[in-house]
Design a protein around this motif. Sequence first.
Motif, PDB file in Angstrom:
ATOM      1  N   TYR C  40      44.371  97.671  -1.963  1.00  0.00           N
ATOM      2  CA  TYR C  40      45.757  97.930  -1.596  1.00  0.00           C
ATOM      3  C   TYR C  40      46.188  97.153  -0.359  1.00  0.00           C
ATOM      4  N   ILE C  41      45.205  96.763   0.476  1.00  0.00           N
ATOM      5  CA  ILE C  41      45.522  95.815   1.545  1.00  0.00           C
ATOM      6  C   ILE C  41      44.936  94.485   1.095  1.00  0.00           C
ATOM      7  N   PRO C  42      45.794  93.474   0.873  1.00  0.00           N
ATOM      8  CA  PRO C  42      45.317  92.242   0.244  1.00  0.00           C
ATOM      9  C   PRO C  42      44.045  91.677   0.876  1.00  0.00           C
ATOM     10  N   LEU C  43      43.960  91.654   2.206  1.00  0.00           N
ATOM     11  CA  LEU C  43      42.816  91.002   2.827  1.00  0.00           C
ATOM     12  C   LEU C  43      41.508  91.744   2.568  1.00  0.00           C
ATOM     13  N   LEU C  44      41.579  93.068   2.420  1.00  0.00           N
ATOM     14  CA  LEU C  44      40.352  93.824   2.175  1.00  0.00           C
ATOM     15  C   LEU C  44      39.735  93.436   0.840  1.00  0.00           C
ATOM     16  N   ALA C  45      40.583  92.996  -0.075  1.00  0.00           N
ATOM     17  CA  ALA C  45      40.097  92.660  -1.408  1.00  0.00           C
ATOM     18  C   ALA C  45      39.161  91.459  -1.391  1.00  0.00           C
ATOM     19  N   GLU C  46      39.134  90.752  -0.243  1.00  0.00           N
ATOM     20  CA  GLU C  46      38.281  89.562  -0.170  1.00  0.00           C
ATOM     21  C   GLU C  46      36.842  89.887   0.251  1.00  0.00           C
ATOM     22  N   ALA C  47      36.571  91.164   0.554  1.00  0.00           N
ATOM     23  CA  ALA C  47      35.218  91.534   0.978  1.00  0.00           C
ATOM     24  C   ALA C  47      34.238  91.301  -0.163  1.00  0.00           C
ATOM     25  N   ASN C  48      32.973  91.102   0.206  1.00  0.00           N
ATOM     26  CA  ASN C  48      31.921  90.886  -0.788  1.00  0.00           C
ATOM     27  C   ASN C  48      31.382  92.235  -1.244  1.00  0.00           C
ATOM     28  N   PRO C  49      31.591  92.585  -2.519  1.00  0.00           N
ATOM     29  CA  PRO C  49      31.216  93.929  -2.963  1.00  0.00           C
ATOM     30  C   PRO C  49      29.709  94.173  -2.963  1.00  0.00           C
ATOM     31  N   ASP C  50      28.903  93.106  -2.888  1.00  0.00           N
ATOM     32  CA  ASP C  50      27.447  93.280  -2.913  1.00  0.00           C
ATOM     33  C   ASP C  50      26.875  93.704  -1.566  1.00  0.00           C
ATOM     34  N   HIS C  51      27.679  93.575  -0.534  1.00  0.00           N
ATOM     35  CA  HIS C  51      27.137  93.835   0.804  1.00  0.00           C
ATOM     36  C   HIS C  51      26.775  95.302   0.989  1.00  0.00           C
ATOM     37  N   LEU C  52      25.675  95.502   1.732  1.00  0.00           N
ATOM     38  CA  LEU C  52      25.277  96.848   2.132  1.00  0.00           C
ATOM     39  C   LEU C  52      24.420  96.704   3.381  1.00  0.00           C
ATOM     40  N   GLY C  53      24.827  97.377   4.434  1.00  0.00           N
ATOM     41  CA  GLY C  53      24.072  97.284   5.680  1.00  0.00           C
ATOM     42  C   GLY C  53      24.054  98.627   6.389  1.00  0.00           C
ATOM     43  N   ILE C  54      23.016  98.824   7.202  1.00  0.00           N
ATOM     44  CA  ILE C  54      22.904 100.093   7.921  1.00  0.00           C
ATOM     45  C   ILE C  54      22.293  99.837   9.297  1.00  0.00           C
ATOM     46  N   SER C  55      22.764 100.626  10.238  1.00  0.00           N
ATOM     47  CA  SER C  55      22.204 100.573  11.578  1.00  0.00           C
ATOM     48  C   SER C  55      22.018 102.014  12.044  1.00  0.00           C
ATOM     49  N   ILE C  56      20.838 102.323  12.598  1.00  0.00           N
ATOM     50  CA  ILE C  56      20.537 103.682  13.042  1.00  0.00           C
ATOM     51  C   ILE C  56      20.089 103.619  14.501  1.00  0.00           C
ATOM     52  N   PHE C  57      20.807 104.322  15.369  1.00  0.00           N
ATOM     53  CA  PHE C  57      20.460 104.334  16.794  1.00  0.00           C
ATOM     54  C   PHE C  57      20.003 105.744  17.155  1.00  0.00           C
ATOM     55  N   GLY C  58      18.754 105.900  17.535  1.00  0.00           N
ATOM     56  CA  GLY C  58      18.229 107.216  17.888  1.00  0.00           C
ATOM     57  C   GLY C  58      18.445 107.547  19.357  1.00  0.00           C
ATOM     58  N   ALA C  59      18.560 108.855  19.637  1.00  0.00           N
ATOM     59  CA  ALA C  59      18.687 109.292  21.026  1.00  0.00           C
ATOM     60  C   ALA C  59      17.418 108.953  21.803  1.00  0.00           C
ATOM     61  N   ASN C  60      16.315 108.794  21.083  1.00  0.00           N
ATOM     62  CA  ASN C  60      15.051 108.437  21.726  1.00  0.00           C
ATOM     63  C   ASN C  60      14.920 106.929  21.958  1.00  0.00           C
ATOM     64  N   GLY C  61      15.976 106.200  21.654  1.00  0.00           N
ATOM     65  CA  GLY C  61      15.966 104.773  21.921  1.00  0.00           C
ATOM     66  C   GLY C  61      15.549 103.928  20.733  1.00  0.00           C
TER      67      GLY C  61
END
Lengths: 331, 331, 331, 331
Positions: C40-61
């Motif tokens: 629905y927002i034209p520019l968002l449609a250009e994202a790569n649908p295969d992408h998947l990423g994760i980042s986890i930051f623990g309180a213990n560092g």
Amino acid sequence: MVQGTANWNTKQNQEWLQEYVEDWISFYRKHTKEGKVASYIPLLAEANPDHLGISIFGANGMTLRAGEVDIPFTIQSISKVISFIVACMERGVGYMLDRVDVEPTGEAFNSIMHLEMRKVEKPFNPFVNAGAISVTSMLPGRTSDEKLEPMFQLLDRILGYRPQINVDVYESERDSSMRNRAIGYYLLETGFLESDLNITLETYFKQCSIEITVDDLAQIGLILANDGEDPKNQQEIIPRQVARIAKALMLTCGMYDASGKFATYVGVPAKSGVSGGIIAVAPPRVRDEELPFVDGCGIGVFGPALDDKGNSIAGIRLLRHIASQWDLSIF
Amino acid sequence: MVQGTANWNTKQNQEWLQEYVEDWISFYRKHTKEGKVASYIPLLAEANPDHLGISIFGANGMTLRAGEVDIPFTIQSISKVISFIVACMERGVGYMLDRVDVEPTGEAFNSIMHLEMRKVEKPFNPFVNAGAISVTSMLPGRTSDEKLEPMFQLLDRILGYRPQINVDVYESERDSSMRNRAIGYYLLETGFLESDLNITLETYFKQCSIEITVDDLAQIGLILANDGEDPKNQQEIIPRQVARIAKALMLTCGMYDASGKFATYVGVPAKSGVSGGIIAVAPPRVRDEELPFVDGCGIGVFGPALDDKGNSIAGIRLLRHIASQWDLSIF
Amino acid sequence: MVQGTANWNTKQNQEWLQEYVEDWISFYRKHTKEGKVASYIPLLAEANPDHLGISIFGANGMTLRAGEVDIPFTIQSISKVISFIVACMERGVGYMLDRVDVEPTGEAFNSIMHLEMRKVEKPFNPFVNAGAISVTSMLPGRTSDEKLEPMFQLLDRILGYRPQINVDVYESERDSSMRNRAIGYYLLETGFLESDLNITLETYFKQCSIEITVDDLAQIGLILANDGEDPKNQQEIIPRQVARIAKALMLTCGMYDASGKFATYVGVPAKSGVSGGIIAVAPPRVRDEELPFVDGCGIGVFGPALDDKGNSIAGIRLLRHIASQWDLSIF
Amino acid sequence: MVQGTANWNTKQNQEWLQEYVEDWISFYRKHTKEGKVASYIPLLAEANPDHLGISIFGANGMTLRAGEVDIPFTIQSISKVISFIVACMERGVGYMLDRVDVEPTGEAFNSIMHLEMRKVEKPFNPFVNAGAISVTSMLPGRTSDEKLEPMFQLLDRILGYRPQINVDVYESERDSSMRNRAIGYYLLETGFLESDLNITLETYFKQCSIEITVDDLAQIGLILANDGEDPKNQQEIIPRQVARIAKALMLTCGMYDASGKFATYVGVPAKSGVSGGIIAVAPPRVRDEELPFVDGCGIGVFGPALDDKGNSIAGIRLLRHIASQWDLSIF
């Protein structure tokens, strides 16, 4: 289009018109392929989707019939017109209109949502299921037989015979229509049910299961077209005020959530049922006297293949064509 | 009730009827106390709630006027009839009916909810704000002046003069009607807006701000009653098909969510506006020739005190009484 | 599953966990095929649908990262958490909760219907568009820059850098989101807009267009997991009460009309955006000390292929799996 | 506020806390004046609106009780938690979650409208009436006694005694709750009823009429706080997964359409009933060890004067105060 004389009711004219109507039935029968027979009541699903029949009874005495006119079918929602008329006759118009509104809903006939959205208010109109069940609860009588009796008496006066209930369809409806029971309990809770719920639903399912033909619908339509009087003998069968209110309701609410389109494209008071019946009422009109049926007529249609609103898919197209050809619209 | 001869349009009859209408205005004026003037557009709130006026123009040439008939007021939602007619004339009936539905909603005129509930479908009908704004967007032209021009030309042909926009009301509407802007953006997103939104809203607010009188409404109503022809000279001003569709829509959707009640209790095509105007259309009918206006008439009413649906509270009662007395109902 | 010691934050453990997370990314990436990028927002449609990423930051560092972690994306609806927190900090919690309700809706995020159904009441919650636009209108400031400034300041304190607005996305949103303009005018009419509409929408579209990464989301999540304090130095960045209200809202309303399912199946406060981002907050918990991240962690996910509710389709499954494996649920 | 030592469960601490709780009962009892007892079931209307009682059972063995703690009352909607847990234990969690959704509705507990708006989908969650009746229909057994048996067995294991059905309340509900019958028929039609409707409703009305006390609620709450285990002997009474799903549902959907506010302002899983009962569940938490009940507790409240959402008006305020004083929120 059709040529004629001041007195349309000649044998020659009738023959011409009869040919036209037969052609139209042939033409519109192909549209039955685009619809489906009702399936929510098991027995209705057994109807033949190819059927299409019409009967037209003029106030001038002329009768036209074409297609499958001799197949009996259950009246279904068209009975809502009869029960509303009878309730008005038995309880008074004021009593009824205080208890059931007369507004179109924009929603499907069996909507519960609309009841809830207008919480404390009365059902939208006598032709949605909620309103019709409420109307049936207001019929006098403590048994379904007592409640049905004035409906049968009215039908007898109009038709000259007493139609029968199709017991198989009645039992099929009674045992399958859980949504109508849901609506019934909802009405009970909100105070719009005036008789025992089981008696009311028994009556309602029975009235929907009365078996009629397109001739019967045409004859009822003719009486309504003539403001409640029998054109043959000028006897009042339905009080004029009641007949006219019924027509106003048929125009605004008679064809489920396609009522506005039917009013716009066809333009006559009508009521449909899920068995594929349609009753249409063409009142007398001030128009070119060479048009047929200027003194009014009643029309019965039967075509069990339905569109997604629950109206006979070929029947609506056929009526639209006839109304256009003969300028039947009240507008 | 009223006695008369075959030719009603005599001086004596007119005097009799005039007296009746004046009595009725006096009687129904007291109901103005039960309503309130519209307040959502600041300038409308300045109207005098005691006002009540009526003008009746018969196809036979008879004119009756009583009450406050000379006070100009803005046409408001009654303009939706004009813009729909003009759009049909400019774009074609088929084009319009493909893009705006013709179903009554059961909901208030400015409902957004209904748009959302039927997501991908077209607006319910041309007389709810969503439908009317969509219709205005379909008028040809790139400026509001260009879009308004065919409306003014039609009004000029009907009224014999070119009415004016009340600039103060226009500016008041433009600056206060946030809900119409909300509807406009909703239409834009869902693809039912065919012109620039600002131009469309400017046109819409201007068309609502056209200043007319009850005489003007009666004259427009008379043309519609006569299927688009001027009864004086049989000239077609509005195509017959368009006039008749407009009447069907007025009957089913013209009085906001009281349209069903108006159809039942009054029974003539009508359209109201929040400034207190009502236009009512009584077509020719097959009835006792001793009734007045059997050849049809147009009626304009002005009564700015509104009921909770947004209709002139005294105006509706007055129309109901007149329709009952003279049997104007189309049913 | 994972074996460990009382002190999880060892190099060896981190290596073990890192391997797991990489495996899970590989496994769940295939689910990206089942979703679609927002269009629905034209520019968002250009994202790569295969992408998947994760980042986890623990309180213990401890920090774990896998998949596409370096691709910047616009924050979209996740900004609603930031603007609500900032508005609470600037205007007071009481002020905000008086003006925006905190109830889940059961409806889609951009529903207008719900506003109308509860006419005079406040927007349902700060995470539906209506509530979020209302919140943005309550931010102090007369220009969008002034309104955005405290948001950027908060982000700077949390992230250690000042993120940028993606101007192309902003302009794309500004020019295409007609429904948000509809909502804005609706709020204006109903009295829930406290700044100029254009300034508010400009601010809203800009806040949605702030560009961040999964690391940024993980860091914001970590601060929330720790009740607003930075675990490194125990400095309060967000007031404890505000952080906890934000988490309660994220749990009940954070995942559009899938919030209940996310609470049941995953069980941590979270907020998603249509660019495919999800921020998840796992607070410290009383559980088996051998589980990782018992002291709490923040998680950022990016996966632009969305399910039909508007949530990252693979991201939700990945989070469900991790929450189950490490028992992150707050229930 | 409250001072203490690492081991809170001393006689002295208990006395201090007991005094606080008695003070709070006195203080919040005045709010009972602002509510009304439920009237839709005739027998419930006989409750004393001034009553307010609380019972708190800690995992550490500490018990606090104040106000009217010995008055038995019917469990009503709190039984929905029990029936859902039992159904999950008997049919499996997967089976249940395939058939009942877990989304909050934003609407009242007895809404039919929501069923219709999401036509073919499952009921919103197990705590609205539609979902709860559907859950009861999934309990094994062909009679209400057979269906109730596992509920009674679970209650017996938790409470150490087998509670009784209040037959008068049961008969009152059975004979008055027409809306539940409406919902039942609706479920039957839409395919979400897995037992005979009359048996299901009989079971449902009976489960709602089980008589309990605040002690019973506190004990059930304690087991849930402890993830289904009895803290006295570490025996599993409810499977851990089921207990946790129940808590997630209580947090998002437990307090009717005030669930979001309760989650925000109180922050613990809870479920209310129209007889005035509330069960609240405070799990163990990572907080200052000097706070009471850091190891978790169950709380039962009874206060039959209800607010307009159907929740105990004084009970909610009392819980909010206690949760704030002792930092019980899970957020």
